[in-house]
Design a protein around this motif. Structure first.
Motif, PDB file in Angstrom:
ATOM      1  N   ASP A  75       0.813  -1.226   0.000  1.00 34.01           N
ATOM      2  CA  ASP A  75       0.000   0.000   0.000  1.00 34.01           C
ATOM      3  C   ASP A  75       0.841   1.268   0.000  1.00 34.01           C
ATOM      4  O   ASP A  75       0.446   2.304   0.532  1.00 34.01           O
ATOM      5  CB  ASP A  75      -0.969   0.029   1.190  1.00 34.01           C
ATOM      6  CG  ASP A  75      -2.118  -0.933   1.016  1.00 34.01           C
ATOM      7  OD1 ASP A  75      -2.489  -1.238  -0.131  1.00 34.01           O
ATOM      8  OD2 ASP A  75      -2.648  -1.400   2.048  1.00 34.01           O
ATOM      9  N   ARG A  76       2.031   1.185  -0.617  1.00 37.58           N
ATOM     10  CA  ARG A  76       2.882   2.375  -0.651  1.00 37.58           C
ATOM     11  C   ARG A  76       3.519   2.636  -2.014  1.00 37.58           C
ATOM     12  O   ARG A  76       3.907   3.748  -2.300  1.00 37.58           O
ATOM     13  CB  ARG A  76       3.959   2.318   0.424  1.00 37.58           C
ATOM     14  CG  ARG A  76       4.911   1.176   0.288  1.00 37.58           C
ATOM     15  CD  ARG A  76       6.017   1.190   1.339  1.00 37.58           C
ATOM     16  NE  ARG A  76       6.900   0.069   1.169  1.00 37.58           N
ATOM     17  CZ  ARG A  76       7.826  -0.052   0.227  1.00 37.58           C
ATOM     18  NH1 ARG A  76       8.005   0.913  -0.642  1.00 37.58           N
ATOM     19  NH2 ARG A  76       8.587  -1.120   0.140  1.00 37.58           N
ATOM     20  N   LEU A  77       3.590   1.591  -2.850  1.00 36.20           N
ATOM     21  CA  LEU A  77       4.230   1.733  -4.156  1.00 36.20           C
ATOM     22  C   LEU A  77       3.424   0.973  -5.201  1.00 36.20           C
ATOM     23  O   LEU A  77       3.140  -0.212  -5.024  1.00 36.20           O
ATOM     24  CB  LEU A  77       5.658   1.179  -4.115  1.00 36.20           C
ATOM     25  CG  LEU A  77       6.390   1.108  -5.461  1.00 36.20           C
ATOM     26  CD1 LEU A  77       6.714   2.519  -5.958  1.00 36.20           C
ATOM     27  CD2 LEU A  77       7.648   0.274  -5.336  1.00 36.20           C
ATOM     28  N   VAL A  78       3.081   1.667  -6.277  1.00 35.81           N
ATOM     29  CA  VAL A  78       2.387   1.043  -7.407  1.00 35.81           C
ATOM     30  C   VAL A  78       3.364   0.965  -8.564  1.00 35.81           C
ATOM     31  O   VAL A  78       4.103   1.921  -8.832  1.00 35.81           O
ATOM     32  CB  VAL A  78       1.176   1.887  -7.875  1.00 35.81           C
ATOM     33  CG1 VAL A  78       0.510   1.243  -9.077  1.00 35.81           C
ATOM     34  CG2 VAL A  78       0.181   2.086  -6.762  1.00 35.81           C
ATOM     35  N   VAL A  79       3.359  -0.181  -9.242  1.00 38.33           N
ATOM     36  CA  VAL A  79       4.095  -0.303 -10.492  1.00 38.33           C
ATOM     37  C   VAL A  79       3.065  -0.611 -11.574  1.00 38.33           C
ATOM     38  O   VAL A  79       2.413  -1.662 -11.544  1.00 38.33           O
ATOM     39  CB  VAL A  79       5.182  -1.404 -10.438  1.00 38.33           C
ATOM     40  CG1 VAL A  79       5.847  -1.541 -11.808  1.00 38.33           C
ATOM     41  CG2 VAL A  79       6.208  -1.084  -9.363  1.00 38.33           C
TER      42      VAL A  79
END
Length: 172
Positions: A123-127
């Motif tokens: 819940d902190r980095l989207v790729v």
């Protein structure tokens, strides 16, 4: 958003702390790794799925450590050849601990989803996974923007409620 390398993406797949969720929304892909195996499947040739062992080992390690790996595949029905093949090879990943679910496209019309497939890590980095029209992966774009994280989390959670676990999904 910033483009990331394949090596950086591979590191993210092995080093998240709690959870990795993955949304696939295309009916067909053309990854260099998968295409030869799908071609064998299309002609009825056996595949020992040795090429999946690395991913399955990674998933097992995450599972043992209490980390979650979940995937939703949005699919048109009847399934495309790619999705029929994908369904046929999913069991090793499920048995390794990846929770794979299938969301028939007709059941998700009212869910707002991002314009590209994605992985969301902790819940902190989207790729975001960017594909060409023929299904070949062309770029990976990373974002920590709260809006992007929230969009992907909300979409994934809404789709998860509608998606069918692999063990229960019977392709049309």
């Amino acid at each position: 958003m910033a483009s990331i390398s394949d090596d950086e993406f591979d590191r993210l797949l092995t080093q998240f702390e709690r959870e990795a969720v993955h949304l696939e929304a295309r009916d067909a892909y053309g990854t260099a790794v998968e295409l030869p195996h799908m071609a064998k499947w299309a002609t009825g040739q056996p595949d020992d799925l040795a090429w999946l062992r690395g991913w399955c080992a990674t998933v097992r390690l995450h599972s043992v450590a209490g980390r979650s790996v979940r995937r939703i595949r949005i699919v048109s029905e009847p399934l495309s050849d790619y999705q029929r093949w994908s369904h046929s090879i999913a069991w090793p990943m499920v048995e390794a601990g990846e929770d794979i679910r299938w969301a028939p496209r007709r059941s998700v019309s009212s869910v707002a989803i991002p314009g590209n497939d994605f992985y969301l890590f902790d819940d902190r980095l989207v790729v975001f996974l960017i594909y060409a029209g023929n299904g070949l992966a062309i770029e990976k774009m990373a974002s920590t923007e709260p809006h992007d994280v929230r969009l992907c989390r909300t979409a994934f959670d809404a789709l998860w409620q509608l998606a069918i676990p692999h063990r229960d999904y019977q392709p049309v």
